[in-house]
Design a protein around this motif. Structure first.
Motif, PDB file in Angstrom:
ATOM      1  N   GLY A 100       0.865  -1.206   0.010  1.00 39.23           N
ATOM      2  CA  GLY A 100       0.040  -0.024  -0.045  1.00 39.23           C
ATOM      3  C   GLY A 100       0.925   1.150   0.104  1.00 39.23           C
ATOM      4  N   TYR A 126      -2.361  15.377   4.275  1.00 42.40           N
ATOM      5  CA  TYR A 126      -3.103  14.033   4.576  1.00 42.40           C
ATOM      6  C   TYR A 126      -2.682  13.525   5.769  1.00 42.40           C
ATOM      7  CZ  TYR A 126      -3.412   9.122   3.994  1.00 42.40           C
ATOM      8  OH  TYR A 126      -3.635   7.690   4.217  1.00 42.40           O
ATOM      9  N   ILE A 170       0.169  16.489  -2.736  1.00 39.13           N
ATOM     10  CA  ILE A 170      -0.826  15.638  -3.524  1.00 39.13           C
ATOM     11  C   ILE A 170      -1.337  16.550  -4.473  1.00 39.13           C
ATOM     12  CG2 ILE A 170      -2.570  13.984  -3.224  1.00 39.13           C
ATOM     13  CD1 ILE A 170      -2.375  13.936  -0.404  1.00 39.13           C
ATOM     14  N   ASN A 175      -6.356  14.862  -0.702  1.00 38.61           N
ATOM     15  CA  ASN A 175      -7.102  14.388   0.494  1.00 38.61           C
ATOM     16  C   ASN A 175      -6.610  15.194   1.604  1.00 38.61           C
ATOM     17  OD1 ASN A 175      -8.010  12.914   2.753  1.00 38.61           O
ATOM     18  ND2 ASN A 175      -7.109  10.981   2.384  1.00 38.61           N
ATOM     19  N   ASP A 203       2.408  12.440  -3.956  1.00 42.87           N
ATOM     20  CA  ASP A 203       1.556  11.268  -3.683  1.00 42.87           C
ATOM     21  C   ASP A 203       0.609  11.146  -4.683  1.00 42.87           C
ATOM     22  OD1 ASP A 203      -0.161   9.484  -2.783  1.00 42.87           O
ATOM     23  OD2 ASP A 203       0.062   9.933  -0.579  1.00 42.87           O
ATOM     24  N   SER A 232      -0.904   3.797  -6.190  1.00 42.73           N
ATOM     25  CA  SER A 232      -1.619   2.787  -5.338  1.00 42.73           C
ATOM     26  C   SER A 232      -2.692   2.071  -6.340  1.00 42.73           C
ATOM     27  CB  SER A 232      -2.225   3.257  -4.265  1.00 42.73           C
ATOM     28  OG  SER A 232      -3.011   2.344  -3.519  1.00 42.73           O
ATOM     29  N   SER A 234      -5.249   0.799  -4.713  1.00 46.83           N
ATOM     30  CA  SER A 234      -6.194   0.749  -3.647  1.00 46.83           C
ATOM     31  C   SER A 234      -7.495   1.278  -4.305  1.00 46.83           C
ATOM     32  CB  SER A 234      -5.874   1.416  -2.458  1.00 46.83           C
ATOM     33  OG  SER A 234      -4.725   0.647  -1.870  1.00 46.83           O
ATOM     34  N   LYS A 235      -7.373   2.656  -4.716  1.00 48.72           N
ATOM     35  CA  LYS A 235      -8.529   3.219  -5.176  1.00 48.72           C
ATOM     36  C   LYS A 235      -9.042   2.826  -6.452  1.00 48.72           C
ATOM     37  CE  LYS A 235      -7.351   6.222  -1.831  1.00 48.72           C
ATOM     38  NZ  LYS A 235      -6.974   5.343  -0.573  1.00 48.72           N
ATOM     39  N   ARG A 242      -3.812  -4.377  -0.934  1.00 51.30           N
ATOM     40  CA  ARG A 242      -2.463  -3.770  -0.097  1.00 51.30           C
ATOM     41  C   ARG A 242      -1.074  -3.529  -1.121  1.00 51.30           C
ATOM     42  NH1 ARG A 242      -3.978  -0.651   1.348  1.00 51.30           N
ATOM     43  NH2 ARG A 242      -2.405   0.226   2.622  1.00 51.30           N
TER      44      ARG A 242
HETATM   45  C1  LIG Z   1      -3.563  10.568  -0.210  1.00 52.05           C
HETATM   46  C2  LIG Z   1      -3.319   9.226   0.239  1.00 52.05           C
HETATM   47  N1  LIG Z   1      -2.162   8.704   0.158  1.00 52.05           N
HETATM   48  C3  LIG Z   1      -2.057   7.353   0.524  1.00 52.05           C
HETATM   49  C4  LIG Z   1      -2.958   6.568   0.870  1.00 52.05           C
HETATM   50  C5  LIG Z   1      -2.781   5.140   1.396  1.00 52.05           C
HETATM   51  O1  LIG Z   1      -3.415   4.493   0.464  1.00 52.05           O
HETATM   52  P1  LIG Z   1      -2.819   2.872   0.383  1.00 52.05           P
HETATM   53  O2  LIG Z   1      -1.713   2.499   1.271  1.00 52.05           O
HETATM   54  O3  LIG Z   1      -3.996   1.896   0.255  1.00 52.05           O
HETATM   55  O4  LIG Z   1      -2.202   2.801  -0.994  1.00 52.05           O
HETATM   56  C6  LIG Z   1      -4.280   7.028   1.223  1.00 52.05           C
HETATM   57  C7  LIG Z   1      -5.381   6.549   1.590  1.00 52.05           C
HETATM   58  O5  LIG Z   1      -6.471   6.975   1.691  1.00 52.05           O
HETATM   59  C8  LIG Z   1      -4.453   8.442   0.633  1.00 52.05           C
HETATM   60  O6  LIG Z   1      -5.578   9.172   0.666  1.00 52.05           O
END
Ligand SMILES: Cc1ncc(COP(=O)(O)O)c(C=O)c1O
Length: 392
Positions: A100, A126, A170, A175, A203, A232, A234-235, A242
């Protein structure tokens, strides 16, 4: 027993996220407080088919130990996508897979920071980064976001006067604010870093999620050796796998690799192989375009409802992508009161305070629009507006 924890543990700001997640999970509460992508968009069947194919084919290889840098075909996929989508000259050996992209925050801080070192952050910033960096005891210098990116005068002063080891930003759908740097700001930021020893840590957790489906070009394209990027799956695929990555110059990756090996040897290899199989057999770009358009509709609905229902003096950001926006409360209304009263009314929001390393954020809340459907957004904003109107 008095446990003798390290001094660094005392540096992490107290978080009430556990309380928040507990409260948000109460049945009947509509939660805008979390940071989850929409579960309905996780391609369960596609990932299941990819997992089956891996077990039937290269299962034993995928269940073995592997190298720290990550599964080469997955790194090739990521490098190729950078070249194709963003025009970055990325090569697979400049990419390392992490557990992640949150792990990048920890390991980048670990390899660069000694206690007392300066770190630059956006304001608001963040929360997960503030927590990760705090463990290495830096001094934070916050640079306000001005709607289209950081305030360049403040950024230039911070870089000149404090020479931070890195500045963490970012640029795409930030975020918590949902703000995106303009093209002009991206160039301006790069100019400030040029000739200094400060690294720009970009990021890019949300760069795939622009509602119009068009990528914005990263700051790193102007910086090469001074730019680190993290990304990532993840989204855009599934956070539970992860799997994220870092894209950085070779001398940085060498140190990063040492820290990563010491931390966990390598990221979950089975998931890397399954993910790669999934990506090779499915059209990620088409999936991401479809999901981004849905998030766009949800975001617009939330913005329209906030405009219609919140009392005078309230405001909000208007994101071009991502999963979050911030709303500003009318004068005198406290975000902590909105959080507490909101839970009673059946809606959870995230107060802004923990996103401000140097204080502030009492009149700001973060709202997530990706994890909730349109009906819940409609009902949730109605509840939120009732709470805020009562507190004015
Ligand atoms: C700006 C930002 N960076 C990193 C992450 C970490 O995400 P992950 O570890 O799932 O890639 C998040 C999770 O919400 C995020 O909002």
């Amino acid at each position: 027993m008095a446990y003798r924890f390290s001094d660094r543990m005392a540096q992490v700001p107290e978080s009430f996220l556990d309380e928040l997640f507990r409260v948000s999970a109460v049945p009947g509460v509509i939660s805008f407080a979390g940071g989850l992508p929409g579960s309905v968009h996780i391609d369960l069947e596609g990932i299941r088919d990819a997992a089956r194919a891996v077990f039937a084919g290269e299962g034993r290889m995928a269940l073995q130990y592997s190298t720290t840098d990550g599964y080469l075909p997955l790194r090739e996929f990521i490098a190729d996508r950078y070249r194709r989508r963003l025009g970055l000259p990325a090569m697979p050996d400049e990419i390392q897979i992490v557990n992640g992209s949150q792990q990048c925050l920890d390991l980048v801080a670990k390899i660069f920071l000694d206690p007392g070192d300066a770190v630059g952050m956006e304001r608001p910033g963040y929360l997960g980064a503030i927590e990760a960096f705090s463990l290495y005891e830096p001094v934070f210098h916050a640079v306000p976001l001005a709607g289209d990116g950081p305030d360049l005068d403040v950024l230039a002063r911070v870089v000149r006067e404090h020479a931070p080891k890195f500045f963490y930003g970012i640029p795409n759908s930030q975020n918590p604010s949902g703000q995106t740097y303009s093209e002009e700001k991206r160039r301006g930021v790069a100019e400030i870093f040029e000739g200094t020893e400060t690294i720009f840590y970009e990021d890019d957790a949300f760069g795939d999620l622009f509602f119009d489906g068009k990528p914005r070009l990263p700051v790193k394209r102007y910086l090469s050796g001074q730019g680190i990027m993290s990304g990532s799956f993840s989204k855009i695929v599934a956070p539970g796998m992860r799997i994220g990555w870092i894209y950085a110059p070779e001398p940085i990756l060498r140190e990063f690799n040492v820290a990563k090996q010491a931390a966990d040897l390598h990221s979950n290899f089975l998931c890397q192989v399954i993910l790669h199989r999934y990506l090779s057999t499915h059209d990620l770009d088409a999936h991401v375009t479809r999901v981004s358009a849905i998030y766009g509709r949800q975001c617009r609905l939330m913005c329209d409802l906030l405009d219609d229902l919140m009392p005078p003096g309230a405001g909000h950001t208007t994101p071009e992508g991502g999963m979050f926006l911030t709303a500003t409360l009318p004068g005198g209304v406290s975000s902590m009161d909105v959080f507490r009263e909101g839970v009673r009314e059946g809606v959870a929001v995230l107060p802004g305070v923990p996103f401000y390393v140097d204080g502030g954020g009492e009149d700001v809340i973060r709202l997530n629009f990706s994890a909730v459907g349109e009906e819940e957004i409609e009902e949730g904003v109605r509840r939120l507006a009732r709470v805020v109107r009562r507190l004015v």
